[in-house]
Enzyme design. Structure first.
Site, PDB file in Angstrom:
ATOM      1  N   GLU A  54       9.499   3.064  10.855  1.00  0.00           N
ATOM      2  CA  GLU A  54      10.524   4.027  10.748  1.00  0.00           C
ATOM      3  C   GLU A  54       9.611   5.385  10.457  1.00  0.00           C
ATOM      4  O   GLU A  54       8.870   5.460   9.658  1.00  0.00           O
ATOM      5  CB  GLU A  54      11.276   3.499   9.201  1.00  0.00           C
ATOM      6  CG  GLU A  54      12.873   4.280   9.460  1.00  0.00           C
ATOM      7  CD  GLU A  54      12.756   5.661   9.260  1.00  0.00           C
ATOM      8  OE1 GLU A  54      12.951   6.356  10.228  1.00  0.00           O
ATOM      9  OE2 GLU A  54      12.586   6.240   8.107  1.00  0.00           O
ATOM     10  N   GLU A  96       9.079  17.075  14.208  1.00  0.00           N
ATOM     11  CA  GLU A  96       9.538  17.180  12.710  1.00  0.00           C
ATOM     12  C   GLU A  96       8.517  17.807  11.955  1.00  0.00           C
ATOM     13  O   GLU A  96       7.299  17.586  12.070  1.00  0.00           O
ATOM     14  CB  GLU A  96       9.440  15.580  12.417  1.00  0.00           C
ATOM     15  CG  GLU A  96      10.023  15.423  11.094  1.00  0.00           C
ATOM     16  CD  GLU A  96      10.159  13.888  10.601  1.00  0.00           C
ATOM     17  OE1 GLU A  96       9.084  13.286  10.776  1.00  0.00           O
ATOM     18  OE2 GLU A  96      11.262  13.526  10.243  1.00  0.00           O
ATOM     19  N   CYS A 140      13.377  12.181   6.246  1.00  0.00           N
ATOM     20  CA  CYS A 140      13.184  11.796   7.648  1.00  0.00           C
ATOM     21  C   CYS A 140      14.800  11.873   8.432  1.00  0.00           C
ATOM     22  O   CYS A 140      14.946  11.984   9.472  1.00  0.00           O
ATOM     23  CB  CYS A 140      12.661  10.429   8.009  1.00  0.00           C
ATOM     24  SG  CYS A 140      13.441   8.983   7.132  1.00  0.00           S
ATOM     25  N   LYS A 189       0.918  -1.217   0.007  1.00  0.00           N
ATOM     26  CA  LYS A 189      -0.147   0.083   0.078  1.00  0.00           C
ATOM     27  C   LYS A 189       0.975   1.149   0.093  1.00  0.00           C
ATOM     28  O   LYS A 189       1.461   1.735   0.848  1.00  0.00           O
ATOM     29  CB  LYS A 189      -0.970  -0.005   1.180  1.00  0.00           C
ATOM     30  CG  LYS A 189      -1.989   1.132   1.279  1.00  0.00           C
ATOM     31  CD  LYS A 189      -1.603   2.130   2.209  1.00  0.00           C
ATOM     32  CE  LYS A 189      -2.501   3.370   2.196  1.00  0.00           C
ATOM     33  NZ  LYS A 189      -1.851   4.372   1.370  1.00  0.00           N
ATOM     34  N   GLN A 228       1.381  19.727   3.189  1.00  0.00           N
ATOM     35  CA  GLN A 228       2.782  19.834   3.741  1.00  0.00           C
ATOM     36  C   GLN A 228       2.950  21.374   3.327  1.00  0.00           C
ATOM     37  O   GLN A 228       3.947  21.855   4.481  1.00  0.00           O
ATOM     38  CB  GLN A 228       3.760  18.937   2.920  1.00  0.00           C
ATOM     39  CG  GLN A 228       5.265  18.952   3.345  1.00  0.00           C
ATOM     40  CD  GLN A 228       5.101  18.291   4.771  1.00  0.00           C
ATOM     41  OE1 GLN A 228       4.773  17.140   5.106  1.00  0.00           O
ATOM     42  NE2 GLN A 228       5.715  19.113   5.751  1.00  0.00           N
TER      43      GLN A 228
HETATM   44  C1  UN1 Z   1      18.194   8.817   2.857  1.00  0.00           C
HETATM   45  O1  UN1 Z   1      18.314   9.669   3.407  1.00  0.00           O
HETATM   46  O2  UN1 Z   1      18.967   8.425   1.864  1.00  0.00           O
HETATM   47  O3  UN1 Z   1      11.475   8.518   4.995  1.00  0.00           O
HETATM   48  C2  UN1 Z   1      16.917   8.059   2.962  1.00  0.00           C
HETATM   49  C3  UN1 Z   1      12.960   8.969   4.623  1.00  0.00           C
HETATM   50  C4  UN1 Z   1      13.934   7.962   5.051  1.00  0.00           C
HETATM   51  C5  UN1 Z   1      14.810   7.515   3.946  1.00  0.00           C
HETATM   52  C6  UN1 Z   1      16.112   8.568   3.975  1.00  0.00           C
HETATM   53  N1  UN1 Z   1      13.162   6.673   5.411  1.00  0.00           N
HETATM   54  O4  UN1 Z   1      13.246  10.048   4.639  1.00  0.00           O
END
Ligand code: UN1
Length: 476
Positions: free
Chosen positions: A245, A378, A279, A170, A326
């Site tokens: 994550e 964040e 992230c 998904k 966003q």
């Molecule tokens: C990166 O910085 O190369 O969602 C990957 C995100 C992370 C991936 C970052 N899971 O930004």
């Protein structure tokens, strides 16, 4: 309309959603199927039925399929990179690199298919052998965010298939285009019917159905903390495996002895490339006193000079924000930063370009403290703030003083401080003289504290989530 993929069939739905280009809102990329609960259920049924057959395929068969997918991803890099930039808004350069990354990920896990190992060891009792092997989890639900529309799906789907699992995928609602191309590639690479299913649609419908089904043996999720917690709670209730994550508030420490030009380059890349929508972005720039003034001067000059524009246009360094929501969040945080006493040194304003899109000049705050909301929460946009500190000890303390722990960086020429930082940072990944964002595909990815939960992603560590261990005892 681009349909769903269920049990090897392309399935159209009654409703469909438009996919628009954030660089040019008049550009509709395509219509994408919107699955309901019945389609999601059909996808899960298909995956459950196909899982045992896939688990029984030979490593060579799986290698060939994943390798063919890697070939096609690499071959179609230009087309996929362009689609990615068009639907997500990162620059074409970044889109192409991401398409390449997806190909490399599939290539890596193709190799892993024929490189799987176990342990064979003597029992503590005489005459008995013990073997430890890995088996597939079964059916894996994969939920991905919009900011890496091809790389994150690749780094979840490739290991899932490599280790013998069936998949219900998904993707984020904002980026169904790359997901659809990937599904098409997997089907043509020879993934058997039902082993890989694509279900585009709403999180509240498709995602929720995945959470509630007893057919799903594990969920891997990348996205917001709020949804991540919901996913975790539901998996815990059903005692099923989960991998989360959820982002970061990543510090980049700059010490007095840093190479100033390099530190500025690292900060610009880490904070603003991919429009800050990573992230792993460096959003807290923690700078020691003596270099702070010069660092801010140079960084502000670079920020002001960044070319913000259409993701597909040559010369663009920063593409638009990915969506109206966003953009609103980014602008709201910029206001909060100001209201809490931060000095908006440059940027932060909406920009007009030839085409109507969500353009925002990267924002740099100075004179901020670590307790301000822009340094706690964040933002997920091109917004970074400088926190001035006395010395290395204070820098380390501030870097670790956060509820997140994904990635942490330091710019320094001191071996002593870089070693100490690597050992004492409370993040899952540490970078020395490198941006916090932009990681390799063959080594573990993941964080600590509020950033991540469950086993690491990527590289050989991916086996931890996508397999379950069996211990066999044999008397000869
Ligand atoms: C990166 O910085 O190369 O969602 C990957 C995100 C992370 C991936 C970052 N899971 O930004």
């Amino acid at each position: 309309m681009k349909p769903l993929l269920i049990n090897g069939e392309w399935v159209a739905t009654a409703s469909a959603a438009e996919n628009r280009n954030p660089s040019d809102l008049s550009d509709v990329i395509d219509l994408y199927a919107h699955a309901g609960v019945p389609e999601t259920q059909a996808a899960m049924d298909a995956a459950a039925a196909a899982a045992p057959g896939w688990a029984a395929t030979s490593p060579q068969q799986r290698f060939e399929i994943l390798n063919r997918a890697a070939d096609e991803l690499a071959l179609r890099r230009q087309e996929i990179g362009t689609l990615l930039s068009r639907e997500e808004g990162k620059t074409l350069r970044e889109g192409l690199l991401e398409a390449e990354r997806a190909a490399n990920i599939f290539r890596f896990f193709a190799g892993e298919c024929v490189r799987q190992t176990g342990d064979l060891l003597p029992s503590v009792r005489p005459g008995i052998d013990v073997e430890v092997t890995r088996e597939p989890l079964g059916v894996v639900g994969i939920i991905t965010p919009w900011n890496f529309p091809i790389a994150i799906p690749a780094w979840k789907i490739a290991p899932a298939l490599c280790y013998g699992n069936a998949v219900v995928f998904k993707p984020a609602e904002l980026v169904p285009g790359c997901a659809w191309v990937l599904a098409d590639i997997l089907k043509r690479a020879g993934v058997p019917d039902g082993v890989f299913n694509l279900v585009t649609g709403k999180g509240s419908v498709v995602g929720q159905a995945l959470l509630e089904s007893h057919l799903i043996d594990g969920i891997t999720f990348t996205g917001s903390q709020t949804i991540g917690h919901r996913v975790a709670a539901s998996c815990l209730e059903r005692l099923r495996k989960v991998q989360l994550e959820m982002g970061g508030k990543n510090p980049l420490v700059v010490l007095n002895d840093a190479d100033l030009d390099q530190a500025v380059d690292v900060a610009v890349d880490g904070a603003f490339f991919s429009t800050g929508q990573r992230c792993t972005a460096s959003s807290r720039l923690i700078v020691t006193e003596d270099i702070c003034g010069r660092f801010i001067e140079k960084l502000a000059d670079r920020c002001k000079a960044l070319t913000v524009g259409n993701a597909l246009a040559e010369g663009t360094e920063i593409g638009p924000v990915a969506s109206a929501d966003q953009l609103e969040t980014d602008l709201r945080y910029i206001e909060i930063g100001r209201a809490q006493g931060g000095n908006l040194r440059c940027g932060g304003e909406r920009l007009r370009r030839e085409t109507d899109g969500y353009y925002l000049q990267p924002a740099l705050f100075t004179d901020t403290t670590n307790d301000m909301r822009i340094n706690r929460e964040e933002v997920f946009g091109p917004v970074a703030s400088v926190i001035r500190v006395k010395d290395y000890d204070e820098a380390l303390h501030v870097a670790n003083e956060t509820e997140f722990g994904l990635c942490a960086g330091i710019c320094t020429t001191s071996l002593k401080h870089s070693s100490h930082f690597r050992k004492n940072s409370k993040a899952g990944m540490v970078m020395v003289n490198l941006p916090t964002a932009g990681v390799d595909y063959h080594v573990p990815f993941g964080g600590r504290k509020g950033s991540s939960f469950g086993p690491r992603e990527q590289g050989r560590y991916a086996a931890e989530f996508f397999t379950t261990v069996k211990t066999g005892y044999v008397r000869a």
